[in-house]
Design an enzyme around this catalytic site. Structure first.
Site, PDB file in Angstrom:
ATOM      1  N   THR A 148      -4.662 -12.967   2.921  1.00 25.69           N
ATOM      2  CA  THR A 148      -3.688 -11.895   3.035  1.00 25.69           C
ATOM      3  C   THR A 148      -3.590 -11.473   4.494  1.00 25.69           C
ATOM      4  OG1 THR A 148      -3.175  -9.590   2.458  1.00 25.69           O
ATOM      5  CG2 THR A 148      -5.495 -10.214   2.450  1.00 25.69           C
ATOM      6  N   GLY A 206       1.512 -13.624   7.711  1.00 20.37           N
ATOM      7  CA  GLY A 206       1.597 -14.991   7.216  1.00 20.37           C
ATOM      8  C   GLY A 206       1.903 -16.055   8.229  1.00 20.37           C
ATOM      9  N   ARG A 250      12.954 -15.911   4.405  1.00 18.70           N
ATOM     10  CA  ARG A 250      11.631 -16.063   5.038  1.00 18.70           C
ATOM     11  C   ARG A 250      10.536 -16.312   4.001  1.00 18.70           C
ATOM     12  NH1 ARG A 250       6.469 -13.144   4.664  1.00 18.70           N
ATOM     13  NH2 ARG A 250       5.336 -13.595   6.594  1.00 18.70           N
ATOM     14  N   THR A 260      -0.576  -8.586  -0.283  1.00 18.29           N
ATOM     15  CA  THR A 260      -0.641  -9.806  -1.078  1.00 18.29           C
ATOM     16  C   THR A 260      -1.774  -9.585  -2.061  1.00 18.29           C
ATOM     17  OG1 THR A 260       0.048 -11.170   0.800  1.00 18.29           O
ATOM     18  CG2 THR A 260      -1.065 -12.293  -0.982  1.00 18.29           C
ATOM     19  N   GLY A 268       6.278 -16.779   3.709  1.00 22.09           N
ATOM     20  CA  GLY A 268       5.011 -16.616   4.408  1.00 22.09           C
ATOM     21  C   GLY A 268       3.986 -17.651   3.991  1.00 22.09           C
ATOM     22  N   ASP A 269       2.731 -17.300   4.135  1.00 20.07           N
ATOM     23  CA  ASP A 269       1.658 -18.260   3.876  1.00 20.07           C
ATOM     24  C   ASP A 269       1.256 -18.341   2.404  1.00 20.07           C
ATOM     25  OD1 ASP A 269       0.567 -15.548   4.346  1.00 20.07           O
ATOM     26  OD2 ASP A 269      -1.355 -16.498   3.912  1.00 20.07           O
TER      27      ASP A 269
END
Length: 347
Positions: free
Chosen positions: A264, A267, A241, A213, A243-244
């Site tokens: 990073t 996630g 999907r 990330t 992630g964060d």
């Protein structure tokens, strides 16, 4: 008029004068006339990054690109520009590089495509913008900013986000623009590990497939904080999907009353433990320093739960901290006119 009435009237007049002389700021804002120690920090992902895994040429390439990205943001800050402009500029340099899992160097989904996520947050206003699962946006972080500034929403996803990007005049590209050979080889390795496609949601990939990330945090000369994060997600991901990185409070957070964070790592854990917001809450409500808050969350909260990765943090005074619990994290920072710091490994 009695003496008491005259005294009361005088108090009202003094109070009104003081109120007029001291402007009231909304939650999250600071006095924009305050000459702050500006600072910027960036990351290019955390994970299994060791000297054994990188050649001297690769290490030099990463450090050069990190320095370029850092300088792009720092120049804006030094010239009195906003922290928002600075973090966008830094992130876009990394989005354009095949070295990082963001933009040009994004990883592949299981089906051989690229799905990109990004988010930003303004610490002065607490406004935010995010995009998820976009496939044709050259700069996802630029689109996240458009969502924040030109829509009533915080997050847009998929085809709707891409339609909005076209309406905003942002550059779109074909999905194969993001293709790179080394990411394709990672996909083949992941497919071998996973086996048949319908098992992907149940099998856990090695850590090397989960990281990557880019992000930036900054405070400008006016004391305003901003954070930005952009990613290609997880290698061989399926089912849309997310992630964060595009989730405000998990992968990105900024509040002038505390700090700015970009994350990073794996996630799912950063979402469950709302890592970015938790760090800033500890600064804001417990009075922790960015070092104390960051180390507690990354090492004492996240790691025991099984979450690995790292964050970059800056507060309104220009204090920078970049903790991580993996073997390495691509990172760089500069405070004011001080020296540029660029690092990759834990030591």
């Amino acid at each position: 008029m009695t003496k008491l009435s005259v005294f009361a009237a005088a108090l009202v007049a003094v109070s009104a004068t003081l109120s007029a002389a001291q402007p009231v700021y909304a939650a999250g804002s600071t006095d924009t006339d305050h000459d702050n120690q500006f600072a910027i920090a960036i990351h290019g992902g955390a994970g299994t990054i060791t000297r054994a895994n990188l050649s001297d040429e690769q290490e030099a390439a990463y450090k050069a690109k990190l320095t370029e990205a850092l300088n792009a943001g720092h120049t804006i800050l030094a010239e009195g520009g906003t922290s928002m402009d600075a973090v966008i500029a830094a992130v876009q340099i990394m989005e354009d590089s095949p070295l990082f899992n963001s933009g040009r160097g994004a990883v592949y989904t299981f089906d051989g495509e690229h799905e990109l996520d990004a988010s930003i947050m303004d610490g002065k206003t607490l406004e935010a913008g995010a995009v998820a699962g976009v496939k044709t946006i050259k700069s996802p972080i630029a689109l996240a900013r458009k969502v924040m500034e030109n829509s009533v929403h915080v997050m847009l996803s998929g085809e709707g986000a891409e339609q909005f990007a076209s309406e905003q005049g942002l550059e779109r590209v074909s999905n194969d623009y993001f293709d790179t050979e080394h990411r394709y080889q990672q996909l083949q390795q992941a497919r071998e590990r996973l086996g048949v496609a319908d098992k992907q949601a149940y099998l856990d990939l090695d850590d090397k497939y989960k990281y990557g990330t880019v992000g930036a945090v900054a405070v400008d000369k006016h004391g305003n904080l901003s954070a930005a994060t952009s990613t290609g997600g997880m290698t061989a991901k399926r089912y849309g999907r997310i992630g964060d990185s595009p989730i405000i409070g998990a992968g990105t957070w900024a509040d002038n009353a505390s700090c700015a964070v970009s994350a990073t790592g794996h996630g799912e854990y950063f979402i469950r433990y709302h890592v970015a917001a938790d760090i800033c809450s500890r600064v804001k409500y417990l009075g922790d320093s960015v070092e104390e808050a960051g180390d507690t969350v990354i090492h004492d909260v996240l790691l025991p739960a099984g979450g690995t990765g790292g964050v970059i943090i800056v507060d309104a005074k220009g204090n920078v901290h970049m903790p991580f619990n993996t073997e390495g994290m691509y990172r760089a920072s500069r405070v004011g006119d001080g020296e540029t710091e660029v690092a990759i490994y834990k030591d």
